[in-house]
Design a protein around this motif. Structure first.
Motif, PDB file in Angstrom:
ATOM      1  N   ALA A 173      35.179  59.871   5.693  1.00  0.00           N
ATOM      2  CA  ALA A 173      35.717  58.616   5.150  1.00  0.00           C
ATOM      3  C   ALA A 173      34.655  57.785   4.448  1.00  0.00           C
ATOM      4  CB  ALA A 173      36.347  57.810   6.281  1.00  0.00           C
ATOM      5  N   GLY A 231      44.868  57.621  10.677  1.00  0.00           N
ATOM      6  CA  GLY A 231      43.923  58.162  11.641  1.00  0.00           C
ATOM      7  C   GLY A 231      44.113  57.552  13.021  1.00  0.00           C
ATOM      8  N   CYS A 255      40.589  49.859   4.520  1.00  0.00           N
ATOM      9  CA  CYS A 255      40.747  51.188   5.126  1.00  0.00           C
ATOM     10  C   CYS A 255      40.193  52.233   4.176  1.00  0.00           C
ATOM     11  CB  CYS A 255      42.213  51.483   5.391  1.00  0.00           C
ATOM     12  SG  CYS A 255      42.927  50.382   6.612  1.00  0.00           S
ATOM     13  N   SER A 288      39.514  59.667  13.593  1.00  0.00           N
ATOM     14  CA  SER A 288      39.759  61.031  13.114  1.00  0.00           C
ATOM     15  C   SER A 288      41.233  61.132  12.745  1.00  0.00           C
ATOM     16  CB  SER A 288      39.410  62.051  14.198  1.00  0.00           C
ATOM     17  OG  SER A 288      40.295  61.921  15.285  1.00  0.00           O
ATOM     18  N   HIS A 289      41.554  62.100  11.906  1.00  0.00           N
ATOM     19  CA  HIS A 289      42.944  62.265  11.503  1.00  0.00           C
ATOM     20  C   HIS A 289      43.758  63.014  12.548  1.00  0.00           C
ATOM     21  CE1 HIS A 289      43.384  60.359   7.624  1.00  0.00           C
ATOM     22  NE2 HIS A 289      42.128  60.665   7.420  1.00  0.00           N
ATOM     23  N   ASP A 295      37.424  65.540   9.204  1.00  0.00           N
ATOM     24  CA  ASP A 295      38.405  64.651   8.607  1.00  0.00           C
ATOM     25  C   ASP A 295      38.412  63.316   9.348  1.00  0.00           C
ATOM     26  OD1 ASP A 295      40.329  63.835   6.864  1.00  0.00           O
ATOM     27  OD2 ASP A 295      41.849  65.277   7.494  1.00  0.00           O
ATOM     28  N   THR A 296      37.663  62.348   8.835  1.00  0.00           N
ATOM     29  CA  THR A 296      37.504  61.049   9.484  1.00  0.00           C
ATOM     30  C   THR A 296      38.200  59.947   8.684  1.00  0.00           C
ATOM     31  OG1 THR A 296      35.389  60.709   8.369  1.00  0.00           O
ATOM     32  CG2 THR A 296      35.321  61.660  10.588  1.00  0.00           C
ATOM     33  N   SER A 297      38.300  58.773   9.300  1.00  0.00           N
ATOM     34  CA  SER A 297      38.898  57.604   8.653  1.00  0.00           C
ATOM     35  C   SER A 297      38.130  56.362   9.083  1.00  0.00           C
ATOM     36  CB  SER A 297      40.380  57.491   9.011  1.00  0.00           C
ATOM     37  OG  SER A 297      40.542  57.431  10.405  1.00  0.00           O
ATOM     38  N   GLN A 345      39.539  56.675   3.651  1.00  0.00           N
ATOM     39  CA  GLN A 345      39.755  58.041   4.091  1.00  0.00           C
ATOM     40  C   GLN A 345      38.782  58.957   3.352  1.00  0.00           C
ATOM     41  OE1 GLN A 345      43.918  59.192   4.639  1.00  0.00           O
ATOM     42  NE2 GLN A 345      44.463  57.130   3.984  1.00  0.00           N
ATOM     43  N   ASP A 346      39.231  60.140   3.037  1.00  0.00           N
ATOM     44  CA  ASP A 346      38.387  61.187   2.461  1.00  0.00           C
ATOM     45  C   ASP A 346      37.588  60.702   1.256  1.00  0.00           C
ATOM     46  OD1 ASP A 346      39.918  62.486   4.292  1.00  0.00           O
ATOM     47  OD2 ASP A 346      40.975  63.737   2.865  1.00  0.00           O
ATOM     48  N   CYS A 404      46.506  52.421   6.849  1.00  0.00           N
ATOM     49  CA  CYS A 404      45.318  52.762   7.632  1.00  0.00           C
ATOM     50  C   CYS A 404      45.657  53.981   8.494  1.00  0.00           C
ATOM     51  CB  CYS A 404      44.884  51.578   8.493  1.00  0.00           C
ATOM     52  SG  CYS A 404      44.453  50.122   7.527  1.00  0.00           S
TER      53      CYS A 404
END
Length: 162
Positions: free
Chosen positions: A129, A74, A118, A147-148, A103-105, A120-121, A72
């Motif tokens: 995400a 970010g 979890c 966010s990353h 760039d979110t998660s 991501q991109d 997981c």
């Protein structure tokens, strides 16, 4: 004799306090979130909520890996951003972040602490995400949108649909 009565009273008060704390400790904890709580059901199977990323806590500290072994990644706040309540089982759900391509998660935990998802991109061109999975059971889910980059603030909307 007065000293003995004094100790009995203090002992009784300590016992009563301990019992009260024990009872309060067993009551269900109401889930709290930084932003909106929403329910999904057969009559209302979709939702869109919004918020912003703010966290400095690594998502891997909240839940190290998901059920597939994905780390997981970010950063988010320690408090979940949203609470999702499923009023029935869903065969599949898609949770998609839209932050305008930042760039979110995502971290989703529920309906118990050991069930973690979890995301991501979405793809190389869209770093927002996404989590798409099957077997969503009735219950309460805590959702963190991160966010990353630690402390980075992105406005976002989160859509959920079958």
């Amino acid at each position: 004799m007065a000293t003995t009565d004094k100790y009995r009273r203090h002992g009784s008060m300590a016992l009563a306090t301990g019992l009260l704390l024990g009872i309060v400790g067993t009551l269900p904890v109401l889930a709290q979130a930084n932003f909106e709580t929403f329910n999904l059901s057969e009559a209302s199977p979709t939702s869109r909520v919004s918020g912003f990323t703010t966290g400095i806590v690594a998502l891997s500290n909240i839940a190290g890996r998901d059920g597939r072994g994905t780390i997981c990644a970010g950063f988010a706040d320690t408090t979940p951003d949203h609470i999702m309540v499923l009023e029935q089982d869903f065969d599949s759900l898609i949770l998609q972040v839209d932050s305008g391509g930042n760039d979110t998660s995502l971290l989703i935990q529920g309906p118990n602490d050991s069930t973690v998802r979890c995301g991501q991109d979405t793809n190389r061109r869209n770093p927002d995400a996404r989590v798409e999975d099957q077997g969503w059971q009735t219950g309460t889910y805590r959702i963190w949108v991160g966010s990353h980059h630690q402390g980075q603030r992105y406005n976002y909307s989160l859509s959920v649909s079958p």
